[in-house]
Design a protein around this motif. Structure first.
Motif, PDB file in Angstrom:
ATOM      1  N   SER A  47       0.822  -1.210   0.000  1.00  0.00           N
ATOM      2  CA  SER A  47       0.000   0.000   0.000  1.00  0.00           C
ATOM      3  C   SER A  47       0.855   1.259   0.000  1.00  0.00           C
ATOM      4  N   GLU A  52      -2.988   6.569  -3.667  1.00  0.00           N
ATOM      5  CA  GLU A  52      -3.889   6.508  -2.518  1.00  0.00           C
ATOM      6  C   GLU A  52      -5.282   6.032  -2.890  1.00  0.00           C
ATOM      7  N   ILE A  55      -5.490   2.069  -2.827  1.00  0.00           N
ATOM      8  CA  ILE A  55      -5.085   1.292  -1.651  1.00  0.00           C
ATOM      9  C   ILE A  55      -6.184   0.332  -1.220  1.00  0.00           C
ATOM     10  N   ASN A  70       4.037   8.793  -2.230  1.00  0.00           N
ATOM     11  CA  ASN A  70       3.626   8.710  -0.825  1.00  0.00           C
ATOM     12  C   ASN A  70       4.788   9.007   0.118  1.00  0.00           C
ATOM     13  N   MET A 249      -3.918  10.291  10.848  1.00  0.00           N
ATOM     14  CA  MET A 249      -5.287   9.787  10.901  1.00  0.00           C
ATOM     15  C   MET A 249      -6.231  10.877  11.377  1.00  0.00           C
ATOM     16  N   SER A 255      -8.224  10.734   6.355  1.00  0.00           N
ATOM     17  CA  SER A 255      -6.895  10.249   6.693  1.00  0.00           C
ATOM     18  C   SER A 255      -6.032  10.114   5.447  1.00  0.00           C
ATOM     19  N   SER A 256      -4.736  10.433   5.620  1.00  0.00           N
ATOM     20  CA  SER A 256      -3.777  10.308   4.517  1.00  0.00           C
ATOM     21  C   SER A 256      -3.153   8.921   4.597  1.00  0.00           C
ATOM     22  N   TRP A 257      -3.830   7.957   4.013  1.00  0.00           N
ATOM     23  CA  TRP A 257      -3.400   6.569   4.153  1.00  0.00           C
ATOM     24  C   TRP A 257      -2.081   6.301   3.450  1.00  0.00           C
ATOM     25  N   PHE A 261       1.208   4.989   5.448  1.00  0.00           N
ATOM     26  CA  PHE A 261       1.808   3.682   5.232  1.00  0.00           C
ATOM     27  C   PHE A 261       3.271   3.822   4.819  1.00  0.00           C
TER      28      PHE A 261
END
Length: 292
Positions: A47, A52, A55, A70, A249, A255-257, A261
């Motif tokens: 991920s 994004e 994901i 990312n 989060m 949230s900026s996943w 990650f």
């Protein structure tokens, strides 16, 4: 008619075949369990290099599209560069490792080699503190450190380590030191050595596996610690890596996943590096501790 030798050969071949099949099945089972245990880590790494929007759309481990954006976005997404949080974590972790190595080894030597009043009672109290949950002492600690004006400093996370507060590592070192022959101590005393010289010249060099085990576990636990660092560090300038990752989060669902990650993957680097560097001592320390 088959001879006795032929029958024995056939029986041996069947036994070896069954043993090989059993070994193959065991290895396949272990590989399957290992994959299940590693799947969350592999999914996080996959991920981290996905756009994004893909994901949670792609369920496989192999990304359909690879990007490194990312990492660049996550490194500068917060109020400070993520390198600042790595430095903060390194300071806290280094202080905790040094504190545990110094204080716990001294306490372990006292319990393993010295005689003093109520020794067994204090040893039992020390072991009982292992069962004391962190949450039971967190509020008193916060009040104490607040009175000392240590909130938003690294002192609450470092100073207690120099007071031998981690009973698990004291017990580990006590068990290891008890395996060392006392004849070495007696020979050193004949040469005029005192307790400090025996400790520094004999016990410490021979206890390297136990010390390495203490250092590795202290490093991993402190680097990954979230609750204590969240309580005592509220200024963004003092955030460590776990607290900084939490800021990615958002309870509103924004949230900026991807960046989170990516930074999580980078945060695992020091843990793997430290573990691999001391793996040989870690195995020896665990294998030889608790034999008595």
């Amino acid at each position: 008619m088959t001879t006795k030798t032929e029958r024995n050969g056939t029986l041996l071949a069947r036994t070896l075949g069954a043993a090989q099949r059993h070994r193959l099945f065991t290895h396949l089972l272990l590989i399957g369990f290992g994959f299940v245990m590693l799947y969350p880590l592999l999914w996080m790494v996959s991920s981290a290099v996905k756009p994004e929007e893909l994901i949670f759309r792609e369920t496989g481990l192999i990304p359909g599209e690879v990007t490194l954006d990312n990492f660049s976005e996550g490194w500068g997404a917060l109020s400070h560069s993520f390198g600042t949080y790595f430095v903060n974590s390194a300071i806290v972790t280094a202080g905790a490792v040094v504190g545990n190595l110094v204080a716990c080894s001294l306490a372990a030597y006292a319990f393993a080699r010295l005689e003093f009043p109520l020794k067994r009672l204090w040893f039992a109290v020390m072991l009982g503190s292992i069962m004391l949950p962190l949450h039971a002492v967190l509020v008193p600690q916060y009040v104490l450190f607040s009175e000392l004006d240590w909130i938003n400093t690294f002192w609450p996370l470092i100073i207690p380590k120099f007071l031998a507060t981690d009973a698990f590592f004291i017990f580990l070192m006590v068990q290891f030191i008890r395996t060392l022959p006392r004849d070495l101590d007696e020979a050193a005393r004949i040469d005029g050595a005192g307790h400090w010289r025996i400790f520094s010249r004999i016990i410490i060099p021979l206890s390297m596996p136990a010390l390495a085990t203490t250092a590795i576990f202290t490093f991993i636990w402190t680097w990954n610690d979230f609750l204590s660092q969240l309580i005592f560090l509220t200024n963004p300038d003092m955030f460590t890596v776990p607290v900084a990752l939490r800021t990615f989060m958002d309870s509103s669902g924004n949230s900026s996943w991807g960046p989170m990650f990516a930074m999580s993957v980078l945060s695992l680097g020091p843990i793997f590096g430290f573990f691999l560097a001391g793996q040989r001592y870690l195995i020896r320390g665990i294998a030889t501790t608790g034999l008595k």
